[in-house]
Scaffold this motif. Structure first.
Motif, PDB file in Angstrom:
ATOM      1  N   ARG A 153      58.605  62.631  40.563  1.00  0.00           N
ATOM      2  CA  ARG A 153      57.577  63.853  40.104  1.00  0.00           C
ATOM      3  C   ARG A 153      57.096  63.859  38.787  1.00  0.00           C
ATOM      4  O   ARG A 153      55.814  64.100  38.611  1.00  0.00           O
ATOM      5  CB  ARG A 153      58.543  65.057  40.452  1.00  0.00           C
ATOM      6  CG  ARG A 153      58.905  65.375  41.672  1.00  0.00           C
ATOM      7  CD  ARG A 153      60.005  66.558  41.598  1.00  0.00           C
ATOM      8  NE  ARG A 153      60.485  66.905  43.031  1.00  0.00           N
ATOM      9  CZ  ARG A 153      61.645  67.480  43.054  1.00  0.00           C
ATOM     10  NH1 ARG A 153      62.428  67.667  42.214  1.00  0.00           N
ATOM     11  NH2 ARG A 153      62.019  67.915  44.188  1.00  0.00           N
ATOM     12  N   ASN A 154      58.042  63.485  37.772  1.00  0.00           N
ATOM     13  CA  ASN A 154      57.329  63.534  36.344  1.00  0.00           C
ATOM     14  C   ASN A 154      56.409  62.299  36.183  1.00  0.00           C
ATOM     15  O   ASN A 154      55.380  62.655  35.730  1.00  0.00           O
ATOM     16  CB  ASN A 154      58.586  63.200  35.474  1.00  0.00           C
ATOM     17  CG  ASN A 154      59.487  63.826  35.374  1.00  0.00           C
ATOM     18  OD1 ASN A 154      59.349  65.144  35.966  1.00  0.00           O
ATOM     19  ND2 ASN A 154      60.589  63.819  34.839  1.00  0.00           N
ATOM     20  N   TRP A 155      56.432  61.293  36.808  1.00  0.00           N
ATOM     21  CA  TRP A 155      55.269  60.093  36.822  1.00  0.00           C
ATOM     22  C   TRP A 155      54.055  60.435  37.434  1.00  0.00           C
ATOM     23  O   TRP A 155      52.863  60.345  36.905  1.00  0.00           O
ATOM     24  CB  TRP A 155      55.941  58.737  37.310  1.00  0.00           C
ATOM     25  CG  TRP A 155      56.425  57.648  36.402  1.00  0.00           C
ATOM     26  CD1 TRP A 155      57.508  57.341  36.198  1.00  0.00           C
ATOM     27  CD2 TRP A 155      55.728  56.861  35.676  1.00  0.00           C
ATOM     28  NE1 TRP A 155      57.528  56.394  35.197  1.00  0.00           N
ATOM     29  CE2 TRP A 155      56.332  56.034  34.901  1.00  0.00           C
ATOM     30  CE3 TRP A 155      53.982  56.944  35.366  1.00  0.00           C
ATOM     31  CZ2 TRP A 155      55.960  54.945  34.196  1.00  0.00           C
ATOM     32  CZ3 TRP A 155      53.857  56.043  34.367  1.00  0.00           C
ATOM     33  CH2 TRP A 155      54.516  55.111  33.950  1.00  0.00           C
ATOM     34  N   ALA A 156      54.259  61.181  38.579  1.00  0.00           N
ATOM     35  CA  ALA A 156      53.208  61.584  39.525  1.00  0.00           C
ATOM     36  C   ALA A 156      52.568  62.563  38.561  1.00  0.00           C
ATOM     37  O   ALA A 156      51.136  62.775  38.577  1.00  0.00           O
ATOM     38  CB  ALA A 156      53.400  62.231  40.615  1.00  0.00           C
ATOM     39  N   TYR A 157      52.942  63.494  38.162  1.00  0.00           N
ATOM     40  CA  TYR A 157      52.416  64.807  37.158  1.00  0.00           C
ATOM     41  C   TYR A 157      51.691  64.028  36.038  1.00  0.00           C
ATOM     42  O   TYR A 157      50.430  64.424  35.762  1.00  0.00           O
ATOM     43  CB  TYR A 157      53.419  65.538  36.454  1.00  0.00           C
ATOM     44  CG  TYR A 157      53.016  66.610  35.442  1.00  0.00           C
ATOM     45  CD1 TYR A 157      51.996  67.494  35.880  1.00  0.00           C
ATOM     46  CD2 TYR A 157      53.115  66.389  34.205  1.00  0.00           C
ATOM     47  CE1 TYR A 157      51.625  68.584  35.012  1.00  0.00           C
ATOM     48  CE2 TYR A 157      52.658  67.371  33.167  1.00  0.00           C
ATOM     49  CZ  TYR A 157      51.816  68.568  33.659  1.00  0.00           C
ATOM     50  OH  TYR A 157      51.443  69.156  32.789  1.00  0.00           O
ATOM     51  N   GLU A 158      52.185  62.997  35.308  1.00  0.00           N
ATOM     52  CA  GLU A 158      51.412  62.242  34.137  1.00  0.00           C
ATOM     53  C   GLU A 158      50.219  61.549  34.603  1.00  0.00           C
ATOM     54  O   GLU A 158      49.231  61.648  33.852  1.00  0.00           O
ATOM     55  CB  GLU A 158      52.503  61.620  33.309  1.00  0.00           C
ATOM     56  CG  GLU A 158      53.487  62.363  32.550  1.00  0.00           C
ATOM     57  CD  GLU A 158      53.022  63.194  31.345  1.00  0.00           C
ATOM     58  OE1 GLU A 158      51.970  62.768  31.118  1.00  0.00           O
ATOM     59  OE2 GLU A 158      53.811  64.074  31.090  1.00  0.00           O
ATOM     60  N   LEU A 159      50.247  60.781  35.691  1.00  0.00           N
ATOM     61  CA  LEU A 159      49.392  60.135  36.206  1.00  0.00           C
ATOM     62  C   LEU A 159      47.953  60.834  36.686  1.00  0.00           C
ATOM     63  O   LEU A 159      46.989  60.631  36.484  1.00  0.00           O
ATOM     64  CB  LEU A 159      49.639  59.262  37.434  1.00  0.00           C
ATOM     65  CG  LEU A 159      50.763  57.988  36.952  1.00  0.00           C
ATOM     66  CD1 LEU A 159      51.303  57.384  38.180  1.00  0.00           C
ATOM     67  CD2 LEU A 159      49.962  57.024  36.265  1.00  0.00           C
ATOM     68  N   GLU A 160      48.541  61.866  37.493  1.00  0.00           N
ATOM     69  CA  GLU A 160      47.405  63.013  37.873  1.00  0.00           C
ATOM     70  C   GLU A 160      46.742  63.536  36.699  1.00  0.00           C
ATOM     71  O   GLU A 160      45.498  63.795  36.680  1.00  0.00           O
ATOM     72  CB  GLU A 160      48.087  64.120  38.697  1.00  0.00           C
ATOM     73  CG  GLU A 160      48.670  63.436  40.103  1.00  0.00           C
ATOM     74  CD  GLU A 160      47.520  62.887  41.131  1.00  0.00           C
ATOM     75  OE1 GLU A 160      46.338  63.728  41.204  1.00  0.00           O
ATOM     76  OE2 GLU A 160      47.660  61.697  41.560  1.00  0.00           O
ATOM     77  N   LYS A 161      47.310  63.836  35.722  1.00  0.00           N
ATOM     78  CA  LYS A 161      46.679  64.120  34.601  1.00  0.00           C
ATOM     79  C   LYS A 161      45.579  63.338  34.034  1.00  0.00           C
ATOM     80  O   LYS A 161      44.635  63.747  33.597  1.00  0.00           O
ATOM     81  CB  LYS A 161      47.653  64.538  33.330  1.00  0.00           C
ATOM     82  CG  LYS A 161      48.614  65.920  33.384  1.00  0.00           C
ATOM     83  CD  LYS A 161      49.078  66.302  32.165  1.00  0.00           C
ATOM     84  CE  LYS A 161      49.935  65.164  31.370  1.00  0.00           C
ATOM     85  NZ  LYS A 161      50.432  65.661  30.141  1.00  0.00           N
ATOM     86  N   ARG A 162      46.003  62.205  33.965  1.00  0.00           N
ATOM     87  CA  ARG A 162      44.923  61.043  33.580  1.00  0.00           C
ATOM     88  C   ARG A 162      44.127  60.496  34.780  1.00  0.00           C
ATOM     89  O   ARG A 162      43.540  59.605  34.536  1.00  0.00           O
ATOM     90  CB  ARG A 162      45.912  59.808  33.032  1.00  0.00           C
ATOM     91  CG  ARG A 162      46.591  60.170  31.848  1.00  0.00           C
ATOM     92  CD  ARG A 162      47.675  59.350  31.533  1.00  0.00           C
ATOM     93  NE  ARG A 162      48.158  59.680  30.072  1.00  0.00           N
ATOM     94  CZ  ARG A 162      49.329  60.564  30.009  1.00  0.00           C
ATOM     95  NH1 ARG A 162      49.885  61.078  31.093  1.00  0.00           N
ATOM     96  NH2 ARG A 162      49.954  60.725  28.794  1.00  0.00           N
ATOM     97  N   GLU A 163      44.204  60.934  35.924  1.00  0.00           N
ATOM     98  CA  GLU A 163      43.456  60.649  36.979  1.00  0.00           C
ATOM     99  C   GLU A 163      43.665  59.305  37.541  1.00  0.00           C
ATOM    100  O   GLU A 163      42.600  58.595  37.812  1.00  0.00           O
ATOM    101  CB  GLU A 163      41.987  61.005  36.959  1.00  0.00           C
ATOM    102  CG  GLU A 163      41.648  62.412  36.717  1.00  0.00           C
ATOM    103  CD  GLU A 163      39.969  62.563  36.622  1.00  0.00           C
ATOM    104  OE1 GLU A 163      39.525  61.678  36.322  1.00  0.00           O
ATOM    105  OE2 GLU A 163      39.765  63.871  36.809  1.00  0.00           O
ATOM    106  N   LEU A 164      44.748  58.805  37.476  1.00  0.00           N
ATOM    107  CA  LEU A 164      45.418  57.471  37.763  1.00  0.00           C
ATOM    108  C   LEU A 164      46.234  57.394  38.912  1.00  0.00           C
ATOM    109  O   LEU A 164      46.792  58.397  39.327  1.00  0.00           O
ATOM    110  CB  LEU A 164      45.975  56.981  36.531  1.00  0.00           C
ATOM    111  CG  LEU A 164      45.421  56.469  35.410  1.00  0.00           C
ATOM    112  CD1 LEU A 164      46.421  56.142  34.166  1.00  0.00           C
ATOM    113  CD2 LEU A 164      44.202  55.866  35.252  1.00  0.00           C
ATOM    114  N   LYS A 165      46.148  56.323  39.650  1.00  0.00           N
ATOM    115  CA  LYS A 165      46.946  56.169  40.820  1.00  0.00           C
ATOM    116  C   LYS A 165      47.881  54.929  40.578  1.00  0.00           C
ATOM    117  O   LYS A 165      47.723  54.003  39.871  1.00  0.00           O
ATOM    118  CB  LYS A 165      45.930  56.083  42.180  1.00  0.00           C
ATOM    119  CG  LYS A 165      45.088  56.946  42.183  1.00  0.00           C
ATOM    120  CD  LYS A 165      45.502  58.200  42.236  1.00  0.00           C
ATOM    121  CE  LYS A 165      44.247  59.299  42.407  1.00  0.00           C
ATOM    122  NZ  LYS A 165      44.931  60.855  42.440  1.00  0.00           N
ATOM    123  N   SER A 166      48.934  54.804  41.569  1.00  0.00           N
ATOM    124  CA  SER A 166      49.889  53.804  41.389  1.00  0.00           C
ATOM    125  C   SER A 166      50.179  53.318  42.790  1.00  0.00           C
ATOM    126  O   SER A 166      49.776  53.697  43.706  1.00  0.00           O
ATOM    127  CB  SER A 166      51.244  54.516  40.647  1.00  0.00           C
ATOM    128  OG  SER A 166      51.835  55.470  41.728  1.00  0.00           O
TER     129      SER A 166
END
Length: 272
Positions: A39-52
């Motif tokens: 959840r934490n990683w997804a929040y931070e990646l979405e803020k930066r418009e990045l996918k994993s």
């Protein structure tokens, strides 16, 4: 010499070359413990418009299907994981069965084809590739074979491709993926991990995979600080998504007979 906009042209060319030499990066998340780190990683990646690329095993898929579906719907690539044993010298029938069960579960949760798969330690052998082709799985995750450079091997005999992850040497601790767990399991620290990342980037790889066991990198403050600094720095060009990262033009893709593809079976750590 000639000056453009008040700056010497050789300075501009140096800056341009530095931009071109940035590695193309992808965040690879691994989770088998709980959902909060993801959840934490997804929040931070979405803020930066990045996918994993997210590797999840059965217990996470079964316990948190709605959140895994949300991640898939928002462009993150969900890879299936069979974490009970490494697929080295495991009979074809056994590998096929486990991969099929994993594929069925991932697809029932995400509503999308499962394109990538990894077993424990990212182990694989020729039976893994045969099963992947039979099941229509496009990518098999493998332990790194070329230091920090993440490679994609395309064996002549098979349709599926092998993603050889970024792999580095940890002094007297052996080799491991460029990942928080690889150091944490050996009793190392977040600051040492930061130095290893810096040393890895200095080698100027074309394509790099930065991995995190989400319950570490997404939960522990010191470890997250390393990733946060990297995400917000200008040292890596982050791929827009998994497809961009694996594209042939994005890095080193090697098409050769399977016999010429190196295999890394080194695991010098097991229980942290």
């Amino acid at each position: 010499g000639l000056v453009l906009g008040g700056c010497p042209t050789d300075w501009w060319l140096t800056e341009q070359t530095a931009q071109q030499n940035k590695p193309l990066g992808l965040v690879h998340l691994i989770e088998f413990h709980d959902i909060q780190g993801l959840r934490n990683w997804a929040y931070e990646l979405e803020k930066r418009e990045l996918k994993s690329l997210i590797l999840v095993q059965e217990n996470i898929l079964e316990a948190y299907p709605t959140e895994i579906e949300w991640l898939a719907d928002n462009g993150h690539e969900i890879a299936g994981c069979y974490a009970e044993e490494p697929f080295w010298d495991v009979p074809y029938e056994t590998q096929f069965e486990y991969m099929q069960e994993t594929k069925t579960l991932v697809e029932s949760v995400t509503g999308r084809p499962m394109r990538a798969f990894g077993s424990r330690y990212c182990a694989y052998d020729e039976n893994t590739l045969k099963a992947a082709d039979a099941l229509g799985i496009t990518y098999i995750l493998a332990r790194g074979t070329s230091d920090v450079e993440a490679l994609i091997y395309d064996p002549d005999e098979y349709t599926c491709q092998i993603i050889s992850v970024s792999n580095v040497t940890f002094e007297d601790m052996g080799r491991g993926s460029l990942c928080d767990y690889s150091l944490w399991a050996r009793g190392s620290t977040a600051s040492e991990f930061a130095q290893i990342i810096a040393d890895s980037l200095a080698k100027q790889p074309k394509r790099i995979m930065i991995a995190s066991h989400a319950y570490l990198g997404g939960m522990k403050k010191d470890w997250w600080a390393v990733y946060e600094s990297l995400l917000d720095s200008d040292e890596i060009e982050w791929a827009a998504d998994f497809d961009t990262w694996v594209a042939r033009e994005s890095g080193v893709n090697i098409q050769v007979p399977l016999s010429l593809i190196p295999v890394n079976r080194e695991v010098l750590y097991d229980t942290p």
